[in-house]
Each structure stands twice: as structure tokens, then as C-alpha cells.
Design an enzyme around this catalytic site. Structure first.
Site, PDB file in Angstrom:
ATOM      1  N   LEU A   1      -0.371 -33.718  -2.456  1.00  0.00           N
ATOM      2  CA  LEU A   1      -0.787 -32.609  -3.323  1.00  0.00           C
ATOM      3  C   LEU A   1      -1.836 -33.035  -4.350  1.00  0.00           C
ATOM      4  O   LEU A   1      -1.831 -34.166  -4.830  1.00  0.00           O
ATOM      5  CB  LEU A   1       0.450 -32.048  -4.034  1.00  0.00           C
ATOM      6  CG  LEU A   1       1.551 -31.566  -3.084  1.00  0.00           C
ATOM      7  CD1 LEU A   1       2.776 -31.125  -3.873  1.00  0.00           C
ATOM      8  CD2 LEU A   1       1.067 -30.447  -2.177  1.00  0.00           C
TER       9      LEU A   1
ATOM     10  N   HIS B   1      -4.047 -27.620  -4.849  1.00  0.00           N
ATOM     11  CA  HIS B   1      -2.715 -27.011  -4.667  1.00  0.00           C
ATOM     12  C   HIS B   1      -2.214 -26.504  -6.017  1.00  0.00           C
ATOM     13  O   HIS B   1      -1.571 -25.454  -6.107  1.00  0.00           O
ATOM     14  CB  HIS B   1      -1.714 -28.036  -4.123  1.00  0.00           C
ATOM     15  CG  HIS B   1      -2.046 -28.556  -2.762  1.00  0.00           C
ATOM     16  ND1 HIS B   1      -2.432 -29.857  -2.545  1.00  0.00           N
ATOM     17  CD2 HIS B   1      -2.066 -27.948  -1.548  1.00  0.00           C
ATOM     18  CE1 HIS B   1      -2.652 -30.048  -1.244  1.00  0.00           C
ATOM     19  NE2 HIS B   1      -2.448 -28.904  -0.624  1.00  0.00           N
TER      20      HIS B   1
ATOM     21  N   GLY C   1      -6.090 -21.501  -0.234  1.00  0.00           N
ATOM     22  CA  GLY C   1      -7.379 -21.840  -0.833  1.00  0.00           C
ATOM     23  C   GLY C   1      -8.528 -21.398   0.063  1.00  0.00           C
ATOM     24  O   GLY C   1      -8.401 -21.367   1.290  1.00  0.00           O
TER      25      GLY C   1
ATOM     26  N   SER D   1      -9.340 -32.420  -1.605  1.00  0.00           N
ATOM     27  CA  SER D   1      -8.713 -32.336  -0.292  1.00  0.00           C
ATOM     28  C   SER D   1      -7.774 -33.525  -0.118  1.00  0.00           C
ATOM     29  O   SER D   1      -8.103 -34.641  -0.552  1.00  0.00           O
ATOM     30  CB  SER D   1      -9.807 -32.384   0.783  1.00  0.00           C
ATOM     31  OG  SER D   1      -9.252 -32.706   2.027  1.00  0.00           O
ATOM     32  N   SER D   2      -6.639 -33.295   0.524  1.00  0.00           N
ATOM     33  CA  SER D   2      -5.684 -34.386   0.757  1.00  0.00           C
ATOM     34  C   SER D   2      -6.351 -35.515   1.538  1.00  0.00           C
ATOM     35  O   SER D   2      -6.107 -36.689   1.305  1.00  0.00           O
ATOM     36  CB  SER D   2      -4.485 -33.879   1.554  1.00  0.00           C
ATOM     37  OG  SER D   2      -3.915 -32.785   0.886  1.00  0.00           O
TER      38      SER D   2
END
Ligand code: PAF
Length: 264
Positions: A33, A37, A146, A184-185
Site C-alpha cells: 500500500l 491507496h 484510482g 504504484s506498488s
């Protein structure tokens, strides 16, 4: 904050919330996260009395096993992140819980053979399969996505319109780092050098767009895009598409730029 791993327990808590008349906001995630998020969670908290987030790395949406295995995982950090953001429930099911033997995959029938769907075959079937299951389990009032994954957002919009008429989709603008790249993860996997290359590339892209007349049509805009991207070797797509229907018609002013490049 509750961390729940099975549907039976989850239903007990969700029923108690629903019996009290609480509205429920839901944020689906695959963990790792970040503040992107965080913005979805915050919006859900403003709109609803209770917020639930799911953390489930959905193998079905990976077209490559190695990519699935390498996907960033950091449970402890995720729990702290949710605690800090006052999430009410983390739903963290196992694959067996989500996909019982009799569960049938769902096929995506929207925005096919373009952008990510062209280069990651089966990816969006995996996404709509897991979301159909999660939406049916959680039955929230609203769900938050998103705009970063814009093709996914448009596909989810259709999934909800076709199958979940009581669920309201809320789209949230992309959150960017100070250097301008979308959070972004997957960025967690970039080396320092890859990150700084990406930041330079992004600056060049912004510069390129700023010189384009927003009134030109997408055919002309995409010719210029093709010219711009020529010197970059590894990319799948780099094209402007109409924001409302993802086709190649209309003016640049109505479009978004979509691109997928590879780290080197
Ligand atoms: O965007 C993601 O993180 C995933 O595609 C989602 C929506 C959680 C489904 O697994």
C-alpha cells in the site's frame, strides 16, 4: 481495526454494520500500500461510516508466474498503513477462500485487444473474475478505484453497470510523487537508477505534450506520439486515446496518453 481472513467471519461483522444502517465503502487492493491507496481510503471514509479494504494478490490476473511471485509483499507495513489510516476492516482471504472449486471464471468483454489487453492476454479476465467474487462477498455501497489504471477503471465501470446495479463506483485522480510519477506498488521494485530514468522520461513526456495543440485530432496526435517514442526501445504502447470510450477518435483535448514502457 479488524483483520479478517474468512468469509464467514467477515459476513458476521458486515451484517452487524448493515443492521445498524452504516454505509460501507470498499477499497480492493493487492497490498504494498502507498498514498495512492491512502487517497481512496480517505475518500471512502468521508463518504461512508465504515471502510473495508481487501488485500489479495490475485494470481489469475498475472500472465506470468514469475511476475506473480515477484509482486511486492509487505504485510507488516500494510497493517501499519491501514491502522494509521483508520481502516475498519482488512479482509485478507486465501486463494481457496476466494476461489472455491466450483467458482467459474468471468470473461471480460469490454475494451478488448487494445492497450494492456493486447499485451497482457487474460489479465482483465483475472481482474473481473476476482472483483466479481469480492463485490458479491462484500456487497458494499460504494467501491473506490484510482484513475491510474484507467483501462481497468473503464472495464470495472462496465462490470458494475452489467452486474452490480446497487454498487456505486467512485473514481479518484492519480496521486503522484513530488517528481511527478504515479505512485504504484510496482515502483517498489525499481532500482535508484531505474527510478531516476523513469523520472527523466516522464519529464520529456510532459514537455512533449505541452508543445501539442489540444485541438488537433487523435490521428495527428498519435503520429506525433509515434515520432516521439521512436528513440525509446522497449515499450508496448504509447498512444493517445479518447478518455470516455478509449477509441482513437476526437481531439487531443478529450484524450489521455496511455503508455507501457519497460525498465532496463
Ligand atoms: O488494481 C489492483 O490492485 C487490482 O487489479 C485489483 C483491482 C485489486 C484486483 O485484483
Amino acid at each position: 481495526m479488524l483483520i479478517i481472513k474468512d468469509i464467514y467471519n467477515l459476513n458476521t461483522y458486515l451484517k452487524a454494520f448493515k443492521d445498524k444502517g452504516y454505509s460501507i465503502g470498499y477499497v480492493p487492493t493487492m497490498g504494498a500500500l502507498h498514498e495512492g491507496h491512502g487517497s481512496l481510503i480517505e475518500k471512502s471514509q468521508n463518504d461512508n461510516q465504515k471502510t473495508i479494504i481487501s488485500i489479495f494478490i490475485n494470481e489469475k490476473q498475472f500472465d506470468d508466474t514469475q511476475d506473480f511471485e515477484a509482486y511486492p509483499r509487505n504485510k507488516g507495513d500494510d497493517y501499519n498503513f491501514c491502522e494509521k489510516h483508520n481502516v475498519d476492516i482488512i479482509f485478507e482471504p486465501s486463494a481457496e477462500e476466494i476461489y472455491p472449486k466450483e467458482y467459474k471464471s468471468v470473461q471480460n468483454s469490454h475494451f478488448q485487444n487494445i492497450l494492456c489487453d493486447e499485451y497482457r492476454p487474460g489479465h482483465f479476465n483475472g481482474v473481473v473474475t476476482v472483483l466479481s467474487r469480492l463485490f458479491s462477498i462484500i456487497e458494499s455501497d460504494k467501491v473506490y478505484f484510482g484513475e491510474k489504471d484507467f483501462q481497468q477503471l473503464k472495464i470495472v465501470e462496465n462490470l458494475i453497470k452489467d452486474n452490480f446495479p446497487n454498487l456505486k463506483l467512485v473514481a479518484i485522480p492519480t496521486v503522484r510523487s513530488n517528481e511527478g510519477i504515479a505512485l504504484s506498488s510496482r515502483n517498489k521494485k525499481l532500482s535508484k537508477k531505474q527510478k531516476s530514468d523513469f523520472i527523466s522520461f516522464q519529464k520529456e513526456v510532459i514537455q512533449f505534450i505541452s508543445h501539442l495543440d489540444k485541438k488537433i485530432d487523435l490521428i495527428e496526435a498519435n503520429k506525433k506520439a509515434e515520432e516521439f517514442i521512436k528513440s525509446y526501445k522497449k515499450f508496448d504502447y504509447f498512444e493517445f486515446r479518447n478518455s470516455s470510450n478509449l477509441n482513437l477518435e476526437g481531439s487531443l483535448g478529450e484524450a489521455r496518453l496511455f503508455y507501457a514502457i519497460y525498465k532496463s
